[in-house]
Write a protein that holds these residues in place. Sequence first.
Motif, short mmCIF file in Angstrom:
data_model
loop_
_atom_site.label_atom_id
_atom_site.label_comp_id
_atom_site.label_asym_id
_atom_site.label_seq_id
_atom_site.Cartn_x
_atom_site.Cartn_y
_atom_site.Cartn_z
N SER A 147 34.41 40.89 44.12
CA SER A 147 33.61 39.60 43.29
C SER A 147 34.51 39.77 42.17
CB SER A 147 32.63 39.99 43.37
OG SER A 147 32.35 41.12 42.40
N SER A 148 34.26 38.55 41.99
CA SER A 148 35.21 37.81 40.33
C SER A 148 34.45 39.00 39.26
CB SER A 148 35.23 36.95 40.40
OG SER A 148 33.86 36.20 40.55
N ILE A 149 33.39 38.86 39.85
CA ILE A 149 32.37 39.77 38.44
C ILE A 149 32.66 41.12 38.34
CG2 ILE A 149 30.27 40.46 39.34
CD1 ILE A 149 31.04 39.13 35.98
N GLU A 150 33.18 41.69 39.17
CA GLU A 150 33.99 43.52 39.48
C GLU A 150 35.46 43.37 38.53
OE1 GLU A 150 33.81 46.96 42.52
OE2 GLU A 150 33.34 45.09 43.19
N ARG A 151 35.87 42.73 39.13
CA ARG A 151 37.47 41.77 38.70
C ARG A 151 37.28 42.09 37.68
NH1 ARG A 151 40.25 38.05 37.09
NH2 ARG A 151 42.99 38.59 38.00
N GLU A 152 36.72 41.13 36.78
CA GLU A 152 36.71 41.25 34.85
C GLU A 152 36.53 42.20 34.95
OE1 GLU A 152 37.38 38.73 33.22
OE2 GLU A 152 38.27 38.04 35.57
N ALA A 153 35.37 42.72 35.28
CA ALA A 153 34.72 44.53 34.80
C ALA A 153 35.55 46.02 34.73
CB ALA A 153 33.66 44.78 35.61
N ALA A 154 36.26 45.46 35.48
CA ALA A 154 37.26 46.34 35.51
C ALA A 154 38.12 45.77 34.38
CB ALA A 154 38.63 46.49 37.13
N ARG A 155 38.82 44.71 34.20
CA ARG A 155 39.65 44.56 32.88
C ARG A 155 38.90 44.62 31.54
NH1 ARG A 155 39.07 40.78 29.29
NH2 ARG A 155 37.32 39.99 30.31
N VAL A 156 37.51 44.27 32.28
CA VAL A 156 37.26 45.83 30.13
C VAL A 156 37.55 46.60 30.03
CG1 VAL A 156 34.25 45.42 29.78
CG2 VAL A 156 35.69 43.09 30.45
N VAL A 193 45.88 43.88 29.13
CA VAL A 193 46.14 44.26 29.94
C VAL A 193 45.98 42.67 31.20
CG1 VAL A 193 43.83 44.93 32.18
CG2 VAL A 193 44.27 46.39 29.67
N SER A 194 47.28 43.54 31.77
CA SER A 194 47.08 42.06 33.01
C SER A 194 46.55 42.77 34.63
CB SER A 194 48.97 42.33 33.15
OG SER A 194 49.46 40.83 34.39
N ASN A 195 45.50 41.28 34.55
CA ASN A 195 44.72 41.71 35.83
C ASN A 195 45.04 41.33 36.79
OD1 ASN A 195 42.69 42.73 36.64
ND2 ASN A 195 40.58 41.55 36.08
N ASN A 196 45.61 41.90 38.08
CA ASN A 196 45.67 41.25 38.98
C ASN A 196 44.81 41.34 40.29
OD1 ASN A 196 48.45 40.17 37.54
ND2 ASN A 196 49.76 42.11 38.56
N ILE A 197 44.22 41.51 39.85
CA ILE A 197 43.50 42.46 41.20
C ILE A 197 43.00 41.28 41.74
CG2 ILE A 197 41.21 43.14 41.64
CD1 ILE A 197 42.01 45.28 39.08
N GLN A 198 42.53 41.29 43.27
CA GLN A 198 42.38 39.84 43.75
C GLN A 198 40.74 40.22 44.02
OE1 GLN A 198 44.73 37.62 44.27
NE2 GLN A 198 46.01 38.42 42.73
N VAL A 199 40.52 39.46 44.68
CA VAL A 199 38.91 39.15 44.87
C VAL A 199 38.93 39.05 46.49
CG1 VAL A 199 36.89 38.39 45.16
CG2 VAL A 199 38.26 38.05 43.01
N ALA A 200 38.26 40.18 47.60
CA ALA A 200 38.46 39.91 48.88
C ALA A 200 37.39 39.73 49.01
CB ALA A 200 38.97 41.52 49.17
#
Length: 230
Positions: free
Chosen positions: A191-200, A211-218
């Motif tokens: 999810s997008s919220i998990e993507r943002e949590a990873a960045r934080v 941090v360059s967050n290139n994680i994709q949401v699947a």
Amino acid sequence: MLAKDIMASPVITIGEDQNVRRAIEIINATKFGAVPVVDAEGVLTGIVTEGDLLRRISSSNGRRPVPHTRDRKEALADYIKARSWRIKDVMTTPVISAVPTATITQLADLLLAHPIKHIPVVAEGRLVGMVSRRDLMRAIIDTPSESTASGDQALHAAVCSRLESELGIPPKDVETSVSNGLVVLRGEVESSIEREAARVAAESVPGVQGVSNNIQVAYRMLSRLKPPAE
């Protein structure tokens, strides 16, 4: 850092039989929005807050008679608290307090769990200080940071560890690379919220410069949610 390290001391107190006007004078003269109440032996018995005093203002207009209903006892208690000039009648009790050795984390938990802004600090029943929300904010800023990881390899290990231990995101899902303190995250999450949590999580590692967050949401990535096969 403990309550005894950040509390204000000594604290001006008020007696149970004193007048509400005195409490207002103390609040106006100090940085606190509350005044601890003590009995004749100096034991903490209550606290008068700005909220207790504001109740008098909100009920000052339109003096309606107390109704004869099932809630009459509660209404009479509210009447006394709103109209009395005696501290014992208007104070809040019991008091949420802390011991001098309470940590700032424990103090923060108390403030979040109860609708209060000040915590009296008590030792053997005696008031020894007071901690306010502002004191806690100041303590958080003044608390020394965690040890900073040294070098890109150490940062890489720290970021991976934080992602897995705090968010349950294993290295196989999110690849981490670090160069000159800059972290790049690649992979897929649910999810997008998990993507943002990873960045934080990555940003919160001491020593990380960016941090360059290139994680994709699947959205169909549900493997971690499926129960194990029997």
